[in-house]
Design a protein around this motif. Sequence first.
Motif, PDB file in Angstrom:
ATOM      1  N   ASP A  54       0.834  -1.211   0.000  1.00 15.08           N
ATOM      2  CA  ASP A  54       0.000   0.000   0.000  1.00 15.08           C
ATOM      3  C   ASP A  54       0.864   1.254   0.000  1.00 15.08           C
ATOM      4  O   ASP A  54       0.604   2.206  -0.738  1.00 15.08           O
ATOM      5  CB  ASP A  54      -0.941   0.012   1.209  1.00 15.08           C
ATOM      6  CG  ASP A  54      -2.085  -0.978   1.086  1.00 15.08           C
ATOM      7  OD1 ASP A  54      -2.346  -1.453  -0.044  1.00 15.08           O
ATOM      8  OD2 ASP A  54      -2.712  -1.295   2.122  1.00 15.08           O
ATOM      9  N   ARG A  55       1.907   1.254   0.854  1.00 13.81           N
ATOM     10  CA  ARG A  55       2.801   2.418   0.902  1.00 13.81           C
ATOM     11  C   ARG A  55       3.519   2.603  -0.435  1.00 13.81           C
ATOM     12  O   ARG A  55       3.652   3.732  -0.918  1.00 13.81           O
ATOM     13  CB  ARG A  55       3.811   2.270   2.040  1.00 13.81           C
ATOM     14  CG  ARG A  55       3.209   2.535   3.408  1.00 13.81           C
ATOM     15  CD  ARG A  55       4.283   2.654   4.478  1.00 13.81           C
ATOM     16  NE  ARG A  55       5.118   1.485   4.610  1.00 13.81           N
ATOM     17  CZ  ARG A  55       4.856   0.422   5.366  1.00 13.81           C
ATOM     18  NH1 ARG A  55       3.742   0.389   6.071  1.00 13.81           N
ATOM     19  NH2 ARG A  55       5.686  -0.592   5.439  1.00 13.81           N
ATOM     20  N   GLN A  56       3.965   1.503  -1.037  1.00 13.96           N
ATOM     21  CA  GLN A  56       4.643   1.602  -2.333  1.00 13.96           C
ATOM     22  C   GLN A  56       3.706   2.132  -3.402  1.00 13.96           C
ATOM     23  O   GLN A  56       4.082   2.967  -4.221  1.00 13.96           O
ATOM     24  CB  GLN A  56       5.199   0.239  -2.746  1.00 13.96           C
ATOM     25  CG  GLN A  56       6.416  -0.187  -1.954  1.00 13.96           C
ATOM     26  CD  GLN A  56       6.879  -1.590  -2.327  1.00 13.96           C
ATOM     27  OE1 GLN A  56       6.220  -2.298  -3.087  1.00 13.96           O
ATOM     28  NE2 GLN A  56       8.006  -1.998  -1.777  1.00 13.96           N
ATOM     29  N   ARG A  57       2.464   1.641  -3.399  1.00 15.86           N
ATOM     30  CA  ARG A  57       1.481   2.102  -4.378  1.00 15.86           C
ATOM     31  C   ARG A  57       1.203   3.589  -4.190  1.00 15.86           C
ATOM     32  O   ARG A  57       1.150   4.358  -5.158  1.00 15.86           O
ATOM     33  CB  ARG A  57       0.194   1.291  -4.269  1.00 15.86           C
ATOM     34  CG  ARG A  57      -0.811   1.637  -5.371  1.00 15.86           C
ATOM     35  CD  ARG A  57      -2.097   0.853  -5.280  1.00 15.86           C
ATOM     36  NE  ARG A  57      -2.800   1.153  -4.052  1.00 15.86           N
ATOM     37  CZ  ARG A  57      -3.045   0.275  -3.086  1.00 15.86           C
ATOM     38  NH1 ARG A  57      -2.646  -0.958  -3.191  1.00 15.86           N
ATOM     39  NH2 ARG A  57      -3.692   0.629  -2.000  1.00 15.86           N
ATOM     40  N   GLU A  58       1.040   4.005  -2.938  1.00 15.65           N
ATOM     41  CA  GLU A  58       0.795   5.422  -2.664  1.00 15.65           C
ATOM     42  C   GLU A  58       1.982   6.272  -3.103  1.00 15.65           C
ATOM     43  O   GLU A  58       1.800   7.354  -3.666  1.00 15.65           O
ATOM     44  CB  GLU A  58       0.516   5.623  -1.169  1.00 15.65           C
ATOM     45  CG  GLU A  58      -0.821   5.075  -0.724  1.00 15.65           C
ATOM     46  CD  GLU A  58      -0.981   5.073   0.787  1.00 15.65           C
ATOM     47  OE1 GLU A  58      -0.043   5.500   1.494  1.00 15.65           O
ATOM     48  OE2 GLU A  58      -2.038   4.633   1.261  1.00 15.65           O
ATOM     49  N   GLU A  59       3.189   5.784  -2.867  1.00 17.94           N
ATOM     50  CA  GLU A  59       4.392   6.513  -3.282  1.00 17.94           C
ATOM     51  C   GLU A  59       4.459   6.616  -4.800  1.00 17.94           C
ATOM     52  O   GLU A  59       4.775   7.679  -5.353  1.00 17.94           O
ATOM     53  CB  GLU A  59       5.644   5.809  -2.740  1.00 17.94           C
ATOM     54  CG  GLU A  59       6.935   6.462  -3.110  1.00 17.94           C
ATOM     55  CD  GLU A  59       7.142   7.817  -2.457  1.00 17.94           C
ATOM     56  OE1 GLU A  59       8.000   8.571  -2.959  1.00 17.94           O
ATOM     57  OE2 GLU A  59       6.467   8.127  -1.464  1.00 17.94           O
ATOM     58  N   GLN A  60       4.148   5.521  -5.488  1.00 13.62           N
ATOM     59  CA  GLN A  60       4.142   5.545  -6.953  1.00 13.62           C
ATOM     60  C   GLN A  60       3.088   6.509  -7.472  1.00 13.62           C
ATOM     61  O   GLN A  60       3.334   7.270  -8.423  1.00 13.62           O
ATOM     62  CB  GLN A  60       3.890   4.139  -7.511  1.00 13.62           C
ATOM     63  CG  GLN A  60       5.078   3.213  -7.379  1.00 13.62           C
ATOM     64  CD  GLN A  60       4.763   1.804  -7.858  1.00 13.62           C
ATOM     65  OE1 GLN A  60       3.602   1.431  -8.010  1.00 13.62           O
ATOM     66  NE2 GLN A  60       5.803   1.030  -8.104  1.00 13.62           N
ATOM     67  N   GLU A  61       1.908   6.491  -6.876  1.00 18.79           N
ATOM     68  CA  GLU A  61       0.849   7.407  -7.293  1.00 18.79           C
ATOM     69  C   GLU A  61       1.272   8.856  -7.076  1.00 18.79           C
ATOM     70  O   GLU A  61       1.045   9.712  -7.918  1.00 18.79           O
ATOM     71  CB  GLU A  61      -0.444   7.101  -6.531  1.00 18.79           C
ATOM     72  CG  GLU A  61      -1.118   5.812  -6.953  1.00 18.79           C
ATOM     73  CD  GLU A  61      -2.312   5.454  -6.096  1.00 18.79           C
ATOM     74  OE1 GLU A  61      -2.586   6.166  -5.094  1.00 18.79           O
ATOM     75  OE2 GLU A  61      -2.986   4.459  -6.406  1.00 18.79           O
ATOM     76  N   ARG A  62       1.915   9.120  -5.930  1.00 22.98           N
ATOM     77  CA  ARG A  62       2.378  10.462  -5.637  1.00 22.98           C
ATOM     78  C   ARG A  62       3.429  10.908  -6.648  1.00 22.98           C
ATOM     79  O   ARG A  62       3.381  12.021  -7.183  1.00 22.98           O
ATOM     80  CB  ARG A  62       2.960  10.537  -4.225  1.00 22.98           C
ATOM     81  CG  ARG A  62       3.317  11.949  -3.783  1.00 22.98           C
ATOM     82  CD  ARG A  62       4.077  11.960  -2.482  1.00 22.98           C
ATOM     83  NE  ARG A  62       5.348  11.261  -2.553  1.00 22.98           N
ATOM     84  CZ  ARG A  62       6.448  11.721  -3.162  1.00 22.98           C
ATOM     85  NH1 ARG A  62       6.425  12.891  -3.758  1.00 22.98           N
ATOM     86  NH2 ARG A  62       7.566  11.038  -3.168  1.00 22.98           N
TER      87      ARG A  62
END
Length: 104
Positions: A54-62
């Motif tokens: 989830d954190r990686q996905r959020e970082e990628q989205e950001r």
Amino acid sequence: MRGFGHGAKLMAPVRVASSRSIVVGDSAVRRADTVEREVQELRVVVDDIKDQLDRQREEQERKMMDQLVRQREEQERRIEEELVKQREEQERRMEEELARQKEE
């Protein structure tokens, strides 16, 4: 042993079987407890992995949003520069036209 059937009956095999089933039952309970602890540990690991994803996905989205914002700002800057150039060119042409008209 008169009056008690055909002879003495040994109780030891029954007791051994009972104690074996108790030992086997205890062993199964211990294994079940061990498996349950392992399952709980695996659930914690799975939850940690999900959190990381989830954190990686959020970082990628950001990062993608930041990149899109930078691209948009760059396009706006280019468009603004092009408009300024066109405006300056148009003003220069108008000044040249006015200068020609005054000469005539």
